[in-house]
Write a protein that holds these residues in place. Sequence first.
Motif, short mmCIF file in Angstrom:
data_model
loop_
_atom_site.label_atom_id
_atom_site.label_comp_id
_atom_site.label_asym_id
_atom_site.label_seq_id
_atom_site.Cartn_x
_atom_site.Cartn_y
_atom_site.Cartn_z
N ARG A 1 0.83 -1.21 0.00
CA ARG A 1 0.00 0.00 0.00
C ARG A 1 0.87 1.26 0.00
NH1 ARG A 1 -3.98 2.97 -1.73
NH2 ARG A 1 -4.96 4.30 -0.15
N LEU A 2 1.92 1.27 0.80
CA LEU A 2 2.81 2.42 0.83
C LEU A 2 3.47 2.65 -0.52
CD1 LEU A 2 4.39 1.90 4.35
CD2 LEU A 2 3.09 3.91 3.61
N MET A 3 3.85 1.58 -1.20
CA MET A 3 4.44 1.72 -2.53
C MET A 3 3.47 2.36 -3.51
SD MET A 3 7.59 0.67 -2.39
CE MET A 3 7.45 1.68 -0.90
N GLN A 4 2.20 1.98 -3.43
CA GLN A 4 1.19 2.55 -4.32
C GLN A 4 1.04 4.05 -4.09
OE1 GLN A 4 -2.32 0.33 -3.37
NE2 GLN A 4 -1.62 -1.54 -4.36
N ILE A 5 1.14 4.47 -2.84
CA ILE A 5 0.92 5.89 -2.51
C ILE A 5 2.17 6.72 -2.77
CG2 ILE A 5 0.53 7.47 -0.57
CD1 ILE A 5 -1.33 5.33 0.58
N LEU A 6 3.32 6.20 -2.41
CA LEU A 6 4.55 6.99 -2.50
C LEU A 6 5.10 7.11 -3.90
CD1 LEU A 6 6.41 5.79 0.73
CD2 LEU A 6 5.08 7.88 0.39
N ASP B 1 16.46 -9.67 7.63
CA ASP B 1 16.75 -8.81 6.48
C ASP B 1 16.22 -9.39 5.18
OD1 ASP B 1 17.96 -6.76 7.87
OD2 ASP B 1 19.98 -7.59 7.68
N ASP B 2 16.07 -10.72 5.13
CA ASP B 2 15.54 -11.35 3.93
C ASP B 2 14.08 -11.78 4.10
OD1 ASP B 2 15.96 -13.37 5.76
OD2 ASP B 2 16.96 -14.74 4.36
N GLY B 3 13.39 -11.17 5.08
CA GLY B 3 11.99 -11.51 5.32
C GLY B 3 11.13 -11.23 4.10
N ARG B 4 10.16 -12.09 3.86
CA ARG B 4 9.32 -11.97 2.66
C ARG B 4 8.62 -10.62 2.55
NH1 ARG B 4 4.46 -16.17 0.88
NH2 ARG B 4 3.80 -15.01 -0.99
N PRO B 5 8.07 -10.04 3.62
CA PRO B 5 7.40 -8.74 3.47
C PRO B 5 8.30 -7.65 2.89
CG PRO B 5 6.80 -9.73 5.56
CD PRO B 5 7.91 -10.58 4.99
N LEU B 6 9.61 -7.69 3.20
CA LEU B 6 10.51 -6.64 2.73
C LEU B 6 10.70 -6.67 1.23
CD1 LEU B 6 13.30 -6.63 5.47
CD2 LEU B 6 11.15 -5.36 5.40
N LYS B 7 10.44 -7.81 0.60
CA LYS B 7 10.59 -7.90 -0.86
C LYS B 7 9.57 -7.01 -1.57
CE LYS B 7 12.65 -12.51 -1.05
NZ LYS B 7 13.16 -12.44 0.31
N ALA B 8 8.52 -6.60 -0.89
CA ALA B 8 7.51 -5.72 -1.50
C ALA B 8 8.06 -4.32 -1.75
CB ALA B 8 6.26 -5.66 -0.61
N PHE B 9 9.21 -3.97 -1.18
CA PHE B 9 9.81 -2.67 -1.44
C PHE B 9 10.43 -2.58 -2.83
CE2 PHE B 9 10.13 -2.23 3.29
CZ PHE B 9 9.40 -1.07 3.39
N SER B 10 10.87 -3.65 -3.38
CA SER B 10 11.51 -3.63 -4.70
C SER B 10 10.47 -3.33 -5.77
CB SER B 10 12.16 -4.99 -4.97
OG SER B 10 13.19 -5.23 -4.03
N PRO B 11 10.85 -2.63 -6.84
CA PRO B 11 12.19 -2.11 -7.17
C PRO B 11 12.39 -0.66 -6.75
CG PRO B 11 10.80 -1.89 -9.07
CD PRO B 11 9.92 -2.45 -7.98
N HIS B 12 11.50 -0.11 -5.97
CA HIS B 12 11.51 1.34 -5.72
C HIS B 12 12.53 1.79 -4.68
CE1 HIS B 12 8.03 1.75 -8.26
NE2 HIS B 12 7.32 0.95 -7.48
N TYR B 13 12.87 0.93 -3.75
CA TYR B 13 13.66 1.37 -2.61
C TYR B 13 14.88 0.50 -2.35
CZ TYR B 13 10.06 4.63 -1.07
OH TYR B 13 9.19 5.67 -1.00
N ARG C 1 14.37 0.37 10.34
CA ARG C 1 15.09 0.45 9.08
C ARG C 1 14.81 1.77 8.35
NH1 ARG C 1 13.68 -5.09 9.55
NH2 ARG C 1 15.43 -6.51 9.24
N ILE C 2 15.63 2.03 7.33
CA ILE C 2 15.54 3.25 6.54
C ILE C 2 15.54 2.83 5.07
CG2 ILE C 2 16.74 5.38 5.91
CD1 ILE C 2 17.90 5.30 8.83
N MET C 3 14.49 3.23 4.34
CA MET C 3 14.33 2.88 2.93
C MET C 3 14.41 4.14 2.07
SD MET C 3 13.10 0.50 4.98
CE MET C 3 11.72 1.44 5.64
N THR C 4 15.21 4.10 1.03
CA THR C 4 15.43 5.30 0.21
C THR C 4 15.13 5.03 -1.25
OG1 THR C 4 17.77 4.66 0.22
CG2 THR C 4 17.11 6.43 1.70
N SER C 5 14.55 6.03 -1.92
CA SER C 5 14.31 5.94 -3.36
C SER C 5 15.64 6.06 -4.10
CB SER C 5 13.33 7.04 -3.81
OG SER C 5 13.85 8.33 -3.55
#
Length: 238
Positions: free
Chosen positions: A138-143, A163-175, A195-199
Amino acid sequence: MIKIASYNIQKAIGIDGRRRPERTMKVLKELDCHVLALQEADRRFGARTSPLQSDQLADLSGYRPVPLSPHNGGLGWHGNAILVRPDVEVEHYACIDLPRLEPRGAVMAQLVINGHRIRVAATHLSLVGRYRQRQIERLMQILHPDEDAPPTVLVGDLNEWRDDGRPLKAFSPHYTITTPGKSFPSPFPVASLDRIMTSCDLRVLKAGVHKSATARVASDHLPVWANLQIEERSNASA
């Protein structure tokens, strides 16, 4: 350079079980950031006020809150708050509803820091893995609704131990995900929940965990921080 930090303050209750807002604000001042995101900044039930009052924040820590709270005396939305230094311009801000089993949300603000426009988002994700993944999606859709989105950094307590948890894979490819280090529990940290995620147009120059003596007792989390540099889009995509 822009310095940002993220800190789950546990409603200003330290590991000694005492609620001491002045101790929390001492840690905020130690961090000396342009922007600081808080989790658990407000009480969860009742009036949902914050133990950190706006006038005290300015006097004791040097920050002012982005006015995100819908409640008198609160700092944020579902406990998520964004604080900025006096010289940071706030252009606009918003609260974000997230898919949830329990009350969860996120906040974001578009800021101007040292003449650079940057968007900061902050969140505190679910304890349940499938909801964490849905919340990140959802955050990816908005941001990232289009290519004109400004450089964006998302910070917070992700409640993800791996660090390799499945939910974190939803950040790719944006962050790009930066794990500054072990931040929980604060006296003897063993987990990197914060954690800190950057574009792609932001570069992390340096990141770390703030481990002062006060921070080790002020909350069950230690703050994490990063120094960021805004990159030219042509360089970011090369």
